[in-house]
Design an enzyme around this catalytic site. Structure first.
Site, PDB file in Angstrom:
ATOM      1  N   GLU A  74      81.130  50.334  40.877  1.00 24.33           N
ATOM      2  CA  GLU A  74      81.113  48.213  41.574  1.00 24.33           C
ATOM      3  C   GLU A  74      79.720  48.197  41.807  1.00 24.33           C
ATOM      4  OE1 GLU A  74      83.135  46.595  40.618  1.00 24.33           O
ATOM      5  OE2 GLU A  74      85.531  47.929  40.340  1.00 24.33           O
ATOM      6  N   CYS A 134      81.736  39.225  38.455  1.00 27.98           N
ATOM      7  CA  CYS A 134      82.056  40.426  37.049  1.00 27.98           C
ATOM      8  C   CYS A 134      81.689  39.794  35.188  1.00 27.98           C
ATOM      9  CB  CYS A 134      83.079  40.876  37.528  1.00 27.98           C
ATOM     10  SG  CYS A 134      84.731  40.613  37.444  1.00 27.98           S
TER      11      CYS A 134
END
Length: 174
Positions: free
Chosen positions: A44, A53
């Site tokens: 991440e 994202c």
């Protein structure tokens, strides 16, 4: 991994610092191991300012998309607290829908990692969770590479992450 080019200078935070805070302050709140935290954190990355994202979802810290996200810089402690809450949600899903309390640590960690990334609503009806419920662990672990797309697009980062999850999942089975 977020598009770093679009993130303001100085917005990168340290995954290892956040893991240290989590292990120091929240060990009794979560079951996931250091290996599981490192897998999620490395996949991440850590950004202390809101970003979108690859799926276009507003995100902060280490992949946190839940709750209110304000347009500001977040402290390491805030990021750690958010991450623990998100990890706890993924763990609850694994426990409730994938027989998590009976899973070995490495299988549990891999299941929590993918659940953290994909979400409980998709995972709880997945073939992988079905295999976990039937104690067909090798089959469950081998389902991980199938989850390598975001919005229908194959992502190299997900291919790498899923292989790491699969290898972690299989550790106790060899």
């Amino acid at each position: 991994m977020p598009n770093i080019a679009k993130i303001a200078t100085g917005a990168i935070c340290s995954v290892s610092v956040i893991i240290g805070i989590v292990l120091n302050d929240y060990t009794n709140d979560i079951r996931i191991s250091r290996a599981g935290l490192e897998l999620i954190g490395d996949a991440e990355s850590c950004i202390n300012q809101p970003y979108h994202c690859p799926a276009g979802i507003l995100t902060i810290g280490i992949g946190s998309t839940t709750g209110e996200i304000q347009p500001r810089k977040y402290s390491d402690d805030e990021i750690a607290r958010r991450w623990v809450n998100d990890i706890k949600s993924a763990e609850q899903c694994v426990n409730q829908y994938a027989n998590g309390k009976k899973l070995s640590q490495s299988i549990f960690d891999a299941a929590v990692s993918i659940t953290f990334n994909v979400g409980c609503s998709k995972m709880r009806v997945s073939t992988m969770y079905g295999y976990l419920n039937r104690a067909e662990y090798q089959k469950a672990c081998n389902e991980l590479p199938r989850w390598n797309k975001s919005n229908g697009k194959l992502l190299n980062g997900l291919i790498i992450r899923r292989e790491k999850e699969r290898l972690l999942c299989l550790i106790d089975l060899s």
